[in-house]
Enzyme design. Structure first.
Site, mmCIF file in Angstrom:
data_model
loop_
_atom_site.group_PDB
_atom_site.id
_atom_site.type_symbol
_atom_site.label_atom_id
_atom_site.label_comp_id
_atom_site.label_asym_id
_atom_site.label_seq_id
_atom_site.Cartn_x
_atom_site.Cartn_y
_atom_site.Cartn_z
ATOM 1 N N TYR A 144 0.847 -1.185 0.000
ATOM 2 C CA TYR A 144 0.000 0.000 0.000
ATOM 3 C C TYR A 144 0.880 1.230 0.000
ATOM 4 O O TYR A 144 1.823 1.318 0.785
ATOM 5 C CB TYR A 144 -0.896 -0.003 1.243
ATOM 6 C CG TYR A 144 -1.780 1.220 1.376
ATOM 7 C CD1 TYR A 144 -2.796 1.466 0.456
ATOM 8 C CD2 TYR A 144 -1.609 2.121 2.427
ATOM 9 C CE1 TYR A 144 -3.615 2.581 0.583
ATOM 10 C CE2 TYR A 144 -2.429 3.230 2.565
ATOM 11 C CZ TYR A 144 -3.427 3.459 1.635
ATOM 12 O OH TYR A 144 -4.247 4.565 1.768
ATOM 13 N N ASP A 239 9.253 3.029 -0.142
ATOM 14 C CA ASP A 239 8.174 3.661 0.603
ATOM 15 C C ASP A 239 8.359 3.271 2.065
ATOM 16 O O ASP A 239 7.938 2.208 2.504
ATOM 17 C CB ASP A 239 6.814 3.203 0.074
ATOM 18 C CG ASP A 239 5.670 3.828 0.872
ATOM 19 O OD1 ASP A 239 5.944 4.523 1.880
ATOM 20 O OD2 ASP A 239 4.506 3.618 0.485
ATOM 21 N N LYS A 267 4.197 9.035 9.011
ATOM 22 C CA LYS A 267 3.994 8.388 10.306
ATOM 23 C C LYS A 267 4.974 8.848 11.397
ATOM 24 O O LYS A 267 4.801 9.937 11.931
ATOM 25 C CB LYS A 267 3.952 6.872 10.106
ATOM 26 C CG LYS A 267 2.738 6.513 9.215
ATOM 27 C CD LYS A 267 2.372 5.063 9.113
ATOM 28 C CE LYS A 267 1.029 4.912 8.390
ATOM 29 N NZ LYS A 267 1.035 4.172 7.158
HETATM 30 C C1 LIG Z 1 0.376 4.642 5.828
HETATM 31 C C2 LIG Z 1 1.107 4.415 4.573
HETATM 32 C C3 LIG Z 1 0.990 5.261 3.468
HETATM 33 C C4 LIG Z 1 -0.023 6.373 3.402
HETATM 34 O O1 LIG Z 1 0.212 7.357 4.341
HETATM 35 P P1 LIG Z 1 -1.000 8.346 4.730
HETATM 36 O O2 LIG Z 1 -0.371 9.331 5.637
HETATM 37 O O3 LIG Z 1 -2.054 7.490 5.343
HETATM 38 O O4 LIG Z 1 -1.476 8.953 3.450
HETATM 39 C C5 LIG Z 1 1.807 5.045 2.378
HETATM 40 N N1 LIG Z 1 2.680 4.036 2.366
HETATM 41 C C6 LIG Z 1 2.813 3.190 3.385
HETATM 42 C C7 LIG Z 1 3.831 2.105 3.321
HETATM 43 C C8 LIG Z 1 2.027 3.331 4.527
HETATM 44 O O5 LIG Z 1 2.139 2.455 5.530
#
Ligand SMILES: *Cc1c(COP(=O)(O)O)cnc(C)c1O
Length: 429
Positions: A144, A239, A267
């Protein structure tokens, strides 16, 4: 457990907001039942509006590595809030956060702050396309990367939980340049590069996958991606929105010794405030406006409250933090495996630093296909509720990672295992 107030609030919220929530997984669809409305958090605990206390393993889906309402964070935010909440002009806080990040992750030579992980990945893709002059990208099934259109293909967790391959409202055109390969499948990546020779701008990957449950990269997978992207003049995008400052102080880049071309963050670096960032090699980042032709902007980007929270959070972290978190995670998973064994419940566990995961499965889970095929979601739902009833708040889906904070001390882990013993007993019968 009395949850009257949550029941009333959930009914009210559902009249006003789709599913009663601001983000889908919070609605408990995958596990059923009533989401708890949260009143406050303190260290490893959250308290719902009926006064029930839970040990929290969601931690706002990862950011709260210091636990809830850490004094350093509260002090930093209180100080900043009295000076103003947003200026739309540069502040020294951005320099400080950028400096702390660069120190931990040397491959981030320059960085751009945004407001969410979604913004970070969509901007990184735009940048990779501009830099390479190519259009296509490879992503992995079950990874994701936020909800940008071109990345909503076999996108794990939320999407996976709801059983959707992609999303309504995403056009074929928007995903036609997205090539999906199974996680840990290097041969698949090589084939994609050969089938679309000269057309692939980037490979984007969760270096440790945390959005289909926790799935670790197999030996050589990340190195292979590095080599293949070199060979085909494509960029490697890590990511690390979830893994950054989670799997190690220097994220997966440090843990696996790979200097990705672009790294996305979010995060933890916002300490629980809305934040994201992307950064990497200087020659790539210099393509971003105003230096270069790749446009990307944000009214609240680099927001002083978010920056202050990030600086305060990173300021509390050291190599020792991760030694501690890793030990606590190992202790928890070892306990769970042991209890599972006692009750004849097969568990596959995984850990990467302060991220933990377990599947109710008797065979290992290595990718999206095996996660979907083998993980017993019905059993997970029962376990989830049995734990919730005993005051432990796990992610309301089998396909999410769990998180630890520095406040998850031995007694907290022990209390969790005691709850798990009761819960396993309950679901075994
Ligand atoms: C949480 C997450 C996102 C998206 O971040 P948001 O702040 O919710 O838009 C993208 N990539 C990874 C790997 C994530 O865990």
């Amino acid at each position: 457990m009395n949850i009257t107030n949550s029941l009333i609030s959930f009914a009210e919220a559902q009249r006003l907001m789709p599913g009663g929530v601001s983000s889908p997984v919070r609605a408990f669809k995958a596990v059923g039942g009533t989401p708890r409305f949260i009143d406050r958090g303190d260290g490893p605990y959250i308290y719902d509006i009926d006064g029930n206390r839970y040990i929290d393993y969601v931690l706002s889906w990862g950011p709260l590595i210091l636990g809830h309402a850490h004094p350093a964070l509260v002090a930093a935010l209180t100080d900043q809030i009295s000076r103003g909440t947003s200026f739309g002009a540069p502040t020294q806080l951005e320099i400080r956060l950028a400096g702390s990040i660069r120190e931990a992750m040397p491959c981030i030579e320059m960085i751009r702050f945004v407001n969410s992980g979604t913004e970070a990945t969509m901007s990184a893709i735009r940048l990779a396309r501009a830099f390479t002059g190519k259009n296509k990208m490879i992503k992995f099934a079950g990874c994701y990367h936020g909800h940008a259109d071109m990345l909503l293909v076999e996108a794990g967790s939320g999407v996976m939980t709801l059983g959707m391959a992609a999303s309504a409202g995403v056009t074929d055109g928007e995903v036609e340049d997205t090539i999906t390969v199974q996680y840990n499948d290097l041969v698949g990546v090589r084939n994609a590069f050969e089938s679309y020779a000269g057309q692939i701008a980037a490979v984007i990957v969760e270096p440790v996958a945390g959005n289909m449950g926790l799935v670790l990269p197999s030996e050589g997978f990340l190195d292979g991606l590095w080599e293949l992207t070199r060979e085909h003049e494509a960029l490697l995008i890590f990511d690390e929105v979830m893994t950054g400052f989670r799997v190690a102080l220097g994220g997966a880049c440090a843990a696996y010794g790979i200097a990705a071309d672009i790294v996305c963050l979010g995060k933890v670096i916002g300490g629980g405030l809305p934040v994201g960032a992307y950064g990497g090699r200087k020659d790539i980042m210099e393509q971003v406006a105003p230096l270069g032709p790749v446009y990307q902007a944000g009214t609240l980007s680099g927001n002083p409250l978010a920056m202050a929270a990030g600086v305060a959070t990173l300021g509390e972290l050291s190599e020792d933090t991760y030694t501690f978190l890793e030990r606590q995670g190992a202790r928890l998973l070892e306990g769970l495996r042991k209890i599972g064994k006692e009750y004849g419940i097969p568990l596959q566990t995984a850990q990467a630093g302060s991220m933990i995961g377990f599947f109710f499965s008797d065979v290992p889970v290595n990718d999206y296909t095996s996660a979907r095929k083998y993980a017993d979601t019905t059993r997970y739902a029962r376990f989830f509720h049995a734990m919730l009833d005993r005051g432990v708040y796990l992610a309301p889906s089998q396909f999410e990672a769990g998180f630890l904070s520095i406040r998850h001390t031995d007694d907290v882990i022990d209390a969790t295992l005691e709850a798990a013993r009761g819960a396993m007993q309950e679901i075994a019968s």
